[in-house]
Enzyme design. Structure first.
Site, PDB file in Angstrom:
ATOM      1  N   GLY A 293       0.814  -1.216   0.000  1.00  0.00           N
ATOM      2  CA  GLY A 293       0.000   0.000   0.000  1.00  0.00           C
ATOM      3  C   GLY A 293       0.843   1.260   0.000  1.00  0.00           C
ATOM      4  O   GLY A 293       1.891   1.313   0.619  1.00  0.00           O
ATOM      5  N   THR A 294       0.402   2.246  -0.741  1.00  0.00           N
ATOM      6  CA  THR A 294       0.969   3.593  -0.767  1.00  0.00           C
ATOM      7  C   THR A 294      -0.200   4.513  -1.100  1.00  0.00           C
ATOM      8  O   THR A 294      -1.241   4.027  -1.540  1.00  0.00           O
ATOM      9  CB  THR A 294       2.028   3.740  -1.877  1.00  0.00           C
ATOM     10  N   THR A 295      -0.168   5.772  -1.038  1.00  0.00           N
ATOM     11  CA  THR A 295       0.803   6.715  -0.525  1.00  0.00           C
ATOM     12  C   THR A 295       0.168   7.420   0.676  1.00  0.00           C
ATOM     13  O   THR A 295      -1.037   7.628   0.680  1.00  0.00           O
ATOM     14  CB  THR A 295       1.154   7.736  -1.634  1.00  0.00           C
TER      15      THR A 295
ATOM     16  N   ASP B 107      -4.234   7.160   0.083  1.00  0.00           N
ATOM     17  CA  ASP B 107      -5.047   6.688  -1.040  1.00  0.00           C
ATOM     18  C   ASP B 107      -5.598   5.299  -0.704  1.00  0.00           C
ATOM     19  O   ASP B 107      -5.327   4.749   0.357  1.00  0.00           O
ATOM     20  CB  ASP B 107      -4.213   6.667  -2.329  1.00  0.00           C
TER      21      ASP B 107
ATOM     22  N   LYS C 182      -5.749   2.818   4.730  1.00  0.00           N
ATOM     23  CA  LYS C 182      -4.365   2.913   5.185  1.00  0.00           C
ATOM     24  C   LYS C 182      -4.173   3.918   6.315  1.00  0.00           C
ATOM     25  O   LYS C 182      -3.056   4.125   6.768  1.00  0.00           O
ATOM     26  CB  LYS C 182      -3.460   3.305   4.017  1.00  0.00           C
TER      27      LYS C 182
END
Length: 284
Positions: free
Chosen positions: A49-51, A66, A82
């Site tokens: 996972g990002t960001t 995101d 997240k």
């Protein structure tokens, strides 16, 4: 439980740290001790996972992430969350291996709740950051195998009366950031946006808009970062942490910010690249 009584471990005096209790009596449940043997012969790619972006404003901090998780070049999820409340006055955002990161966050939440119940008071914001640092260091073995977790921590400091941001590295190093910061594969693009848009004196609404714009900029250049999905009504997870506590920003408010930003960019694009004329006379 034997004969209706709790095991001795639960009635023996010890540290106020739930993590230390777990390491002593159930070490197999600590995220950093999870067996990686199953992956020795080629573990399938784990979702990442990002960001995550964070910034301060007058009276608190904003943390936003995101919703996309990727597995190699495949989108594993479009709706992963997240950003989580760590406790009433702090929040943590995760970047890295999604499964380990979510488990670490849950243990961190338990750690803070356990401390509050044992000591009868909240841990200081610096203390919370130090606890999280210790937990990340415990995951170093898996991080060296590519299963890294790099969170971003933000909260409202009840003693100093303002928002603060802490970043970490895979070894558990803790660094206080000022004004704004970003982690994850899209952090380079998000950080550039934050530098341009952040300013002293922002209020909560202005800070939320800056965070949403930074994620939008990151998604424009980084394939692992998911932009707002107006078709499915999937928007970033954005939360503010103030003296009033942790508050998640409603999707309806985020949709308004996204629509305004897209309208502005659409107008600028049309101004810079006007549609060719269809008038035959004008073409001569």
């Amino acid at each position: 439980m034997v004969d209706g009584r709790l095991p001795q471990a639960y009635t023996t005096a010890g540290s106020a740290s739930f993590l230390e209790f777990l390491q002593g009596h159930a070490p197999d449940l600590v995220p950093g001790r999870l067996s990686a043997a199953a992956g020795a012969a080629g573990t399938p790619l784990a979702p990442h996972g990002t960001t995550i972006v964070a910034l301060t404003f007058e009276g608190g901090a904003v943390l936003a992430g995101d919703r996309r998780a990727t597995m190699g070049n495949v989108i594993a999820s479009r709706e992963i969350e997240k950003v989580f409340p760590a406790d009433e006055y702090s929040a943590v955002g995760i970047a890295g291996t999604a499964g380990l990161a979510v488990e670490l966050v849950r243990l961190f939440q338990l750690e803070l709740e356990h401390y509050e119940k044992i000591e009868g008071s909240l841990l200081s914001l610096d203390g919370k950051a130090n606890r999280l640092s210790t937990m990340i260091r415990g995951n170093l073995g898996l991080a060296m195998q590519g299963l890294a977790v790099v969170p971003l921590f933000a909260g409202y400091d009840l003693d100093r009366r303002h928002g603060r941001i802490f970043s970490f590295d895979v070894t558990g190093g803790r660094y206080e950031e000022h004004d704004h910061h970003s982690v994850g594969s899209g952090s380079l693009f998000a950080r550039g946006s934050l530098k341009k848009r952040w300013r002293p004196g922002l209020d909560a609404a202005g800070a939320v808009r800056v965070a949403v714009e930074a994620l939008l900029d990151a998604s424009d250049d980084d394939s692992a970062t998911g932009g707002p999905d107006t078709l499915r009504d999937v928007y970033p997870v954005v939360a503010t942490v103030t003296q009033a506590g942790y508050l998640r920003v409603p999707d309806a408010e985020l949709a308004g910010h996204v629509a305004a930003l897209l309208d502005e960019r659409r107008a600028l694009h049309r101004q810079a690249h006007p549609a060719p004329s269809t008038d035959p006379e004008a073409a001569r």
